[in-house]
Design a protein around this motif. Structure first.
Motif, PDB file in Angstrom:
ATOM      1  N   VAL A 249       0.833  -1.218   0.000  1.00 15.14           N
ATOM      2  CA  VAL A 249       0.000   0.000   0.000  1.00 15.14           C
ATOM      3  C   VAL A 249       0.857   1.253   0.000  1.00 15.14           C
ATOM      4  N   ALA A 250       2.019   1.141  -0.563  1.00 17.56           N
ATOM      5  CA  ALA A 250       2.912   2.310  -0.572  1.00 17.56           C
ATOM      6  C   ALA A 250       2.299   3.496  -1.286  1.00 17.56           C
ATOM      7  N   GLN A 251       1.351   3.263  -2.264  1.00 18.18           N
ATOM      8  CA  GLN A 251       0.755   4.363  -3.008  1.00 18.18           C
ATOM      9  C   GLN A 251      -0.572   4.810  -2.422  1.00 18.18           C
ATOM     10  N   GLN A 252      -0.998   4.252  -1.290  1.00 17.11           N
ATOM     11  CA  GLN A 252      -2.260   4.600  -0.637  1.00 17.11           C
ATOM     12  C   GLN A 252      -1.947   5.244   0.707  1.00 17.11           C
ATOM     13  N   PRO A 253      -1.948   6.551   0.806  1.00 21.26           N
ATOM     14  CA  PRO A 253      -1.536   7.247   2.034  1.00 21.26           C
ATOM     15  C   PRO A 253      -2.381   6.875   3.262  1.00 21.26           C
ATOM     16  N   GLU A 254      -3.703   6.795   3.109  1.00 20.47           N
ATOM     17  CA  GLU A 254      -4.548   6.504   4.270  1.00 20.47           C
ATOM     18  C   GLU A 254      -4.301   5.091   4.780  1.00 20.47           C
ATOM     19  N   GLN A 255      -4.237   4.155   3.878  1.00 20.58           N
ATOM     20  CA  GLN A 255      -3.971   2.772   4.299  1.00 20.58           C
ATOM     21  C   GLN A 255      -2.563   2.650   4.884  1.00 20.58           C
ATOM     22  N   LEU A 256      -1.651   3.434   4.338  1.00 23.89           N
ATOM     23  CA  LEU A 256      -0.275   3.432   4.857  1.00 23.89           C
ATOM     24  C   LEU A 256      -0.234   3.962   6.284  1.00 23.89           C
ATOM     25  N   ARG A 257      -1.034   5.012   6.520  1.00 25.63           N
ATOM     26  CA  ARG A 257      -1.060   5.587   7.872  1.00 25.63           C
ATOM     27  C   ARG A 257      -1.643   4.599   8.881  1.00 25.63           C
ATOM     28  N   LEU A 258      -2.755   3.939   8.528  1.00 28.90           N
ATOM     29  CA  LEU A 258      -3.369   2.977   9.451  1.00 28.90           C
ATOM     30  C   LEU A 258      -2.433   1.787   9.729  1.00 28.90           C
ATOM     31  N   THR A 259      -1.774   1.339   8.676  1.00 31.50           N
ATOM     32  CA  THR A 259      -0.845   0.209   8.869  1.00 31.50           C
ATOM     33  C   THR A 259       0.315   0.605   9.779  1.00 31.50           C
ATOM     34  N   ALA A 260       0.810   1.847   9.619  1.00 30.62           N
ATOM     35  CA  ALA A 260       1.897   2.324  10.490  1.00 30.62           C
ATOM     36  C   ALA A 260       1.437   2.419  11.940  1.00 30.62           C
ATOM     37  N   GLN A 261       0.180   2.844  12.146  1.00 23.94           N
ATOM     38  CA  GLN A 261      -0.345   2.902  13.510  1.00 23.94           C
ATOM     39  C   GLN A 261      -0.421   1.506  14.143  1.00 23.94           C
ATOM     40  N   HIS A 262      -0.961   0.538  13.373  1.00 25.48           N
ATOM     41  CA  HIS A 262      -1.008  -0.839  13.891  1.00 25.48           C
ATOM     42  C   HIS A 262       0.388  -1.378  14.170  1.00 25.48           C
ATOM     43  N   LEU A 263       1.322  -1.020  13.304  1.00 25.61           N
ATOM     44  CA  LEU A 263       2.713  -1.478  13.495  1.00 25.61           C
ATOM     45  C   LEU A 263       3.309  -0.879  14.761  1.00 25.61           C
ATOM     46  N   ASP A 264       3.049   0.393  15.007  1.00 27.82           N
ATOM     47  CA  ASP A 264       3.548   1.043  16.225  1.00 27.82           C
ATOM     48  C   ASP A 264       2.916   0.441  17.484  1.00 27.82           C
ATOM     49  N   ALA A 265       1.593   0.142  17.423  1.00 24.22           N
ATOM     50  CA  ALA A 265       0.918  -0.472  18.571  1.00 24.22           C
ATOM     51  C   ALA A 265       1.484  -1.857  18.861  1.00 24.22           C
ATOM     52  N   ASN A 266       1.705  -2.625  17.809  1.00 26.38           N
ATOM     53  CA  ASN A 266       2.268  -3.963  18.021  1.00 26.38           C
ATOM     54  C   ASN A 266       3.681  -3.892  18.611  1.00 26.38           C
ATOM     55  N   CYS A 267       4.464  -2.930  18.128  1.00 23.66           N
ATOM     56  CA  CYS A 267       5.817  -2.760  18.685  1.00 23.66           C
ATOM     57  C   CYS A 267       5.756  -2.363  20.156  1.00 23.66           C
ATOM     58  N   GLN A 268       4.807  -1.495  20.501  1.00 28.34           N
ATOM     59  CA  GLN A 268       4.663  -1.077  21.903  1.00 28.34           C
ATOM     60  C   GLN A 268       4.262  -2.258  22.776  1.00 28.34           C
ATOM     61  N   ARG A 269       3.281  -3.072  22.297  1.00 24.34           N
ATOM     62  CA  ARG A 269       2.890  -4.239  23.079  1.00 24.34           C
ATOM     63  C   ARG A 269       4.034  -5.238  23.192  1.00 24.34           C
ATOM     64  N   LEU A 270       4.775  -5.362  22.088  1.00 27.30           N
ATOM     65  CA  LEU A 270       5.931  -6.255  22.129  1.00 27.30           C
ATOM     66  C   LEU A 270       6.965  -5.771  23.143  1.00 27.30           C
ATOM     67  N   GLN A 271       7.201  -4.475  23.203  1.00 26.20           N
ATOM     68  CA  GLN A 271       8.150  -3.912  24.175  1.00 26.20           C
ATOM     69  C   GLN A 271       7.649  -4.091  25.597  1.00 26.20           C
ATOM     70  N   GLU A 272       6.345  -3.865  25.813  1.00 28.21           N
ATOM     71  CA  GLU A 272       5.786  -4.054  27.147  1.00 28.21           C
ATOM     72  C   GLU A 272       5.878  -5.521  27.581  1.00 28.21           C
ATOM     73  N   GLY A 273       5.628  -6.420  26.652  1.00 24.65           N
ATOM     74  CA  GLY A 273       5.744  -7.838  26.991  1.00 24.65           C
ATOM     75  C   GLY A 273       7.160  -8.225  27.357  1.00 24.65           C
TER      76      GLY A 273
END
Length: 418
Positions: A249-273
């Motif tokens: 989805v590199a050419q879809q800005p909105e989908q790119l933004r949502l995917t980045a948010q999910h990626l950041d949340a998963n990284c945060q949960r991974l760090q907390e774990g």
């Protein structure tokens, strides 16, 4: 040389010394008595000598034959001095008796010899000495027999004790000593049996603790494996999938933004774990914080997780402790709070840590259901006791039904290096 023979030798030497002293005292008294008898006999000899010179016929054989310590002899041949007999020599040596016979020359050519004869008195002295020796010998034999009986009886108890200790050394903690009639032996057997029972109980407790620790280790490994597989592994898979989605989805800005948010949340949960996992495995905060701050953070996290108020009271100036001591105290408080969460059913917990001179005091109390003491401690309490023993601290536990538990630990602080 065994104890029995050494005792025999000492008692024999003691009796020999006592017998020798008794003989010396008896000989000294006998010497005075013999000298008094000899002096009286010399006076009788002098009297008989004068009477014989006046009237020899007055010395009748019936009269002179019954005299004590005086000997009257009729000598047909002329008197000649001969050597001393054995009795006379002994009398001179032991009793300092030296008496010269008196000779009366008669008209018919015969001679009358009148002399002192202490033979009867010396025989009495020898009889007394022999009686003393026999009495001491009999007393020695009776004493040795009594000592043999007493020592053998005591050595029997000692042999049983040594046998029991050997069995305990070989790991046979069920060894017990039989009861005896002697109070001392009965007391010794009681102490030994109590010691063996305590060792057997400690061995059973250690075995149970070892089994519990091994089970705990397996549970921790299973929990760690489950956390890595189910939690952390899931987040890593999600991150990988989202990374692939980013490429799509590199050419879809909105989908790119949502995917980045999910990626950041998963990284945060991974760090907390990872942080929670590391915190459970080793309290890293102890390397960065002092004990008071680490305990405050521990109690705050426990209060949040258990939803039970936990009041922490700390002294303003706590000493800086080495990391091993801090780790033991931290784990001890952690174990105590875990026990409260599992068993106490408390609505409030208080943790107090303060310093008094060169002593550090830790006090933990809850208002839970409590228990009736004494009771056999569980794994948690035994873990707390082992940590207190590792610290060299004094631990006191108290509890009553419906009155909660109280834990008080006193630790002597090391002297500061100057």
């Amino acid at each position: 040389m065994s104890v029995l023979w050494r005792t025999y030798l000492l008692v024999t030497l003691f009796f020999a010394l006592v017998t020798l002293l008794g003989l010396l005292l008896l000989l000294r008294q006998a010497r005075d008595d013999v000298q008094r008898e000899v002096q009286a006999a010399e006076a009788v000899v002098e009297y008989l000598y004068e009477a014989a010179q006046r009237d020899p016929a007055s010395l009748q054989s019936g009269l002179t034959g019954s005299l004590r310590h005086v000997r009257v002899q009729w000598v047909s041949a002329p008197f000649s001095a001969t050597g001393l007999s054995s009795e006379q020599w002994l009398a001179q040596r032991l009793f300092s008796i030296s008496s010269t016979p008196r000779i009366v020359q008669l008209a018919d050519g015969r001679q009358l010899q009148i002399s002192v004869d202490p033979t009867d008195e010396i025989d009495e002295v020898w009889d007394s000495l022999l009686q003393l020796l026999l009495l001491c010998l009999l007393a020695l034999l009776i004493s040795l027999l009594a000592i043999r009986w007493a020592v053998r009886r005591g050595l029997r108890v000692l042999d049983e004790l040594l046998g029991g200790l050997q069995q305990v050394t070989q790991g046979q903690l069920n060894a017990r000593l039989p009861a005896h009639s002697l109070p001392e032996a009965r007391q010794l057997a009681g102490y030994f049996n109590t010691m063996a029972t305590t060792l057997q109980q400690v061995q059973a407790d250690n075995g149970e603790l070892t089994q519990a620790l091994m089970a705990l280790q397996e549970r921790e490994r299973a929990q760690l494996g489950q956390a890595l597989h189910d939690d952390l592994g899931q987040y890593l898979s999600g991150i990988r999938a989202q990374a692939c989605l980013l490429q799509a989805v590199a050419q879809q800005p909105e989908q790119l933004r949502l995917t980045a948010q999910h990626l950041d949340a998963n990284c945060q949960r991974l760090q907390e774990g990872f942080r929670a996992l590391i915190r459970d495995l080793y309290p890293v905060v102890l390397e960065r914080l002092e004990l008071d701050a680490a305990l405050q953070l521990l109690c705050a996290n426990w209060q949040t997780a258990q939803r039970v108020p936990c009041r922490v009271l700390l002294s303003r100036q706590l000493p800086s402790l080495p990391l091993p001591i801090k780790a033991h105290l931290y784990r001890l408080v952690q174990e105590a709070l875990t026990n409260v969460a599992k068993h106490a059913q408390a609505s409030e917990v208080r943790v107090r840590l303060h310093c008094q001179g060169q002593r550090l005091r830790l006090f933990i109390r809850d208002n839970g259901c409590g228990a009736q003491l004494p009771q056999r401690p569980g794994i948690g309490l035994r873990s707390i006791q082992e940590r207190a023993r590792s610290l060299g601290a004094v631990l006191y536990l108290s509890s009553r039904p419906q009155a909660g538990w109280a834990l008080c630990l006193t630790l002597a602080l090391p002297e500061p290096v100057t």
